[in-house]
Design a protein around this motif. Structure first.
Motif, mmCIF file in Angstrom:
data_model
loop_
_atom_site.group_PDB
_atom_site.id
_atom_site.type_symbol
_atom_site.label_atom_id
_atom_site.label_comp_id
_atom_site.label_asym_id
_atom_site.label_seq_id
_atom_site.Cartn_x
_atom_site.Cartn_y
_atom_site.Cartn_z
ATOM 1 N N ILE A 182 0.999 -1.013 0.000
ATOM 2 C CA ILE A 182 0.163 -0.131 0.308
ATOM 3 C C ILE A 182 1.116 1.230 -0.546
ATOM 4 N N ALA A 183 0.249 1.788 -0.974
ATOM 5 C CA ALA A 183 0.911 2.964 -0.812
ATOM 6 C C ALA A 183 0.202 4.440 -0.035
ATOM 7 N N PRO A 184 1.474 5.126 0.591
ATOM 8 C CA PRO A 184 0.743 5.783 1.666
ATOM 9 C C PRO A 184 -0.395 6.878 1.045
ATOM 10 N N ILE A 185 -1.194 7.246 -0.252
ATOM 11 C CA ILE A 185 -1.154 8.071 -0.584
ATOM 12 C C ILE A 185 -3.634 8.060 0.138
ATOM 13 N N GLY A 186 -3.973 8.574 0.475
ATOM 14 C CA GLY A 186 -5.609 9.019 1.051
ATOM 15 C C GLY A 186 -6.331 10.193 0.192
ATOM 16 N N VAL A 187 -7.672 9.744 0.355
ATOM 17 C CA VAL A 187 -8.189 10.579 -0.438
ATOM 18 C C VAL A 187 -9.679 11.038 0.856
ATOM 19 N N ASP A 188 -10.099 12.479 0.640
ATOM 20 C CA ASP A 188 -10.982 12.774 1.267
ATOM 21 C C ASP A 188 -12.662 13.486 0.198
ATOM 22 N N ALA A 189 -13.461 12.749 0.756
ATOM 23 C CA ALA A 189 -15.472 13.000 0.586
ATOM 24 C C ALA A 189 -15.085 13.879 -0.700
ATOM 25 N N ALA A 190 -14.625 15.098 -1.014
ATOM 26 C CA ALA A 190 -14.542 15.533 -2.576
ATOM 27 C C ALA A 190 -13.733 15.533 -3.599
ATOM 28 N N GLY A 191 -13.175 14.175 -3.208
ATOM 29 C CA GLY A 191 -11.936 13.937 -3.913
ATOM 30 C C GLY A 191 -10.611 13.662 -4.436
ATOM 31 N N THR A 192 -10.123 14.760 -2.975
ATOM 32 C CA THR A 192 -8.631 15.121 -3.343
ATOM 33 C C THR A 192 -7.288 14.595 -2.652
ATOM 34 N N SER A 193 -7.083 13.944 -3.214
ATOM 35 C CA SER A 193 -5.832 13.327 -2.848
ATOM 36 C C SER A 193 -4.727 13.838 -2.043
ATOM 37 N N TYR A 194 -3.854 13.252 -0.801
ATOM 38 C CA TYR A 194 -3.187 13.652 0.296
ATOM 39 C C TYR A 194 -2.220 12.595 0.377
ATOM 40 N N ASN A 195 -0.791 13.259 0.517
ATOM 41 C CA ASN A 195 0.203 12.616 0.887
ATOM 42 C C ASN A 195 0.620 12.224 2.698
ATOM 43 N N ILE A 196 0.468 11.166 2.863
ATOM 44 C CA ILE A 196 0.104 10.916 4.418
ATOM 45 C C ILE A 196 0.944 10.044 5.225
ATOM 46 N N ASN A 197 2.047 10.589 5.924
ATOM 47 C CA ASN A 197 2.857 9.669 6.817
ATOM 48 C C ASN A 197 2.570 8.437 6.946
ATOM 49 N N ALA A 198 3.343 7.259 6.020
ATOM 50 C CA ALA A 198 3.915 5.763 6.126
ATOM 51 C C ALA A 198 3.300 5.468 7.790
ATOM 52 N N ASP A 199 4.053 5.855 8.192
ATOM 53 C CA ASP A 199 4.173 5.062 9.615
ATOM 54 C C ASP A 199 2.367 5.744 10.402
ATOM 55 N N TRP A 200 2.099 7.171 9.814
ATOM 56 C CA TRP A 200 0.596 7.143 10.281
ATOM 57 C C TRP A 200 -0.713 5.470 9.497
ATOM 58 N N VAL A 201 0.069 5.951 8.489
ATOM 59 C CA VAL A 201 -0.911 5.024 7.735
ATOM 60 C C VAL A 201 -1.374 3.333 8.243
ATOM 61 N N ALA A 202 0.541 2.757 8.295
ATOM 62 C CA ALA A 202 0.152 1.674 9.198
ATOM 63 C C ALA A 202 -0.091 1.049 10.235
ATOM 64 N N GLY A 203 -0.033 2.228 11.571
ATOM 65 C CA GLY A 203 -0.801 2.233 12.545
ATOM 66 C C GLY A 203 -1.254 1.974 12.688
ATOM 67 N N HIS A 204 -2.545 3.114 11.682
ATOM 68 C CA HIS A 204 -4.081 3.119 11.645
ATOM 69 C C HIS A 204 -4.926 1.300 10.889
ATOM 70 N N LEU A 205 -3.686 0.961 10.055
ATOM 71 C CA LEU A 205 -3.792 -0.152 9.061
ATOM 72 C C LEU A 205 -4.089 -1.224 10.288
ATOM 73 N N ALA A 206 -3.095 -1.095 11.574
ATOM 74 C CA ALA A 206 -2.861 -2.316 12.389
ATOM 75 C C ALA A 206 -4.120 -2.379 13.627
ATOM 76 N N GLN A 207 -4.200 -0.999 13.130
ATOM 77 C CA GLN A 207 -5.499 -1.160 14.729
ATOM 78 C C GLN A 207 -6.493 -1.005 14.013
ATOM 79 N N THR A 208 -7.065 -1.188 12.552
ATOM 80 C CA THR A 208 -8.389 -1.573 11.569
ATOM 81 C C THR A 208 -8.759 -2.632 11.963
ATOM 82 N N LEU A 209 -7.515 -3.561 11.322
ATOM 83 C CA LEU A 209 -7.287 -4.717 11.451
ATOM 84 C C LEU A 209 -6.879 -5.999 12.656
#
Length: 300
Positions: A182-209
């Motif tokens: 997974i590349a750490p790129i997210g999107v908001d409700a309006a479809g705007t893309s964001y570059n996100i710190n990969a550590d943060w993404v990994a941490g949130h994924l670990a919690q969700t999964l």
């Protein structure tokens, strides 16, 4: 002819040492943040890919989240665009965001997928935009001003923070025995893309999964005490004390806070490991000694 001269008894010891760990992690999810030297050194890249393929083969469900800051910086330099940072975050205007998506979602992501597949894995490359995987919003930074004034809000563009994770795609891939990269790129409700710190993404994924383990690969041995010695096992309270007394500071703080957040929100354990070590993942998962600092939420 095989040139390996490792004594058979030593090989047997290594394999039997690994058995209880394979049993423990079988059927469980392990989220790995992949970055640092392990992403640029050829031997380390190969050993990482082999480790991930082996994890899947013995019944572990690895989920890989990767960085790519140096690669983004190289491409920006080639097109004559200077990299700017505020509080460690890359200032990301619309043009830079296009480069981020190209490098992270294209070049870096697909190289990792190819490396894992070459080792017999079945990796699939994604960005957080795929299937609405990572929901995000613009990150707001504040610059502390004089005591009598409110902090100044700093706009650094398309840099985001995670607001939600949709696990549906992960469940689908897991059920089909694929390895998500997974590349750490997210999107908001309006479809705007964001570059996100990969550590943060990994941490949130670990919690969700509901991951059994979160592994953060770095270019350091792990958390060091004030004498420079590696601290190998810490609970959440001890980590907070080390932050309070200044032992943990600077660039290590965001990773430690990410690990701390994970273990206090349902992740079995988090480990900050030295990605400069060949086969660091396997050494961490399947040996008694490991190669970094283990953080768990339980009190002793």
């Amino acid at each position: 002819m095989n040139a390996d001269t490792t004594p058979p008894a030593q090989v047997a010891h290594v394999l039997t040492e690994a058995l209880p760990y394979i049993q423990r992690f079988h059927g469980r999810t392990v989220v790995v943040k992949y970055g640092g030297n392990a992403m640029v050194d050829d031997a380390l890249k190969q050993s990482f890919a082999r480790d991930v393929a082996l994890m899947k083969l013995v019944g572990i469900n690895p989920v890989i989240v990767h960085g790519g800051g140096p690669q983004i910086g190289e491409v920006l330099e080639r097109i004559g665009k200077k990299s700017e940072f505020v509080q460690g975050m890359r200032v990301t205007d619309a043009e830079t965001m296009d480069v981020v998506e190209m490098v992270l979602g294209g070049l870096v992501n697909k190289e990792i997928v190819s490396l894992i597949n070459a080792q017999g894995g079945r990796a699939v490359g994604l960005s957080g935009k795929d299937g609405g995987l990572i929901q995000a919003q613009r990150l707001t930074l504040h610059s502390p001003g004089p005591a009598e004034q409110a902090p100044e809000i700093i706009d650094i563009g398309h840099v985001g923070e995670v607001t939600g994770i949709d696990p549906a795609l992960m469940s689908l891939l897991d059920g089909a025995d694929f390895i998500p990269v997974i590349a750490p790129i997210g999107v908001d409700a309006a479809g705007t893309s964001y570059n996100i710190n990969a550590d943060w993404v990994a941490g949130h994924l670990a919690q969700t999964l509901g991951a059994e383990k979160l592994i953060l690969m770095t270019n350091t041995a792990g958390i060091l005490d004030q004498a420079g010695e590696l601290l190998t096992g810490l609970n959440a309270d001890r980590v907070r004390a080390l932050i309070a007394d200044g032992t943990i500071y600077g660039g290590m703080l965001p990773k430690v806070n990410c690990a701390l957040d994970a273990v206090t929100n349902g992740v079995g354990a988090a480990t900050i490991i030295d990605g400069r070590v060949l086969h660091a993942l396997i050494l961490e998962l399947f040996t008694d000694s490991g190669v970094g600092t283990l953080i768990h939420g339980a009190t002793p």
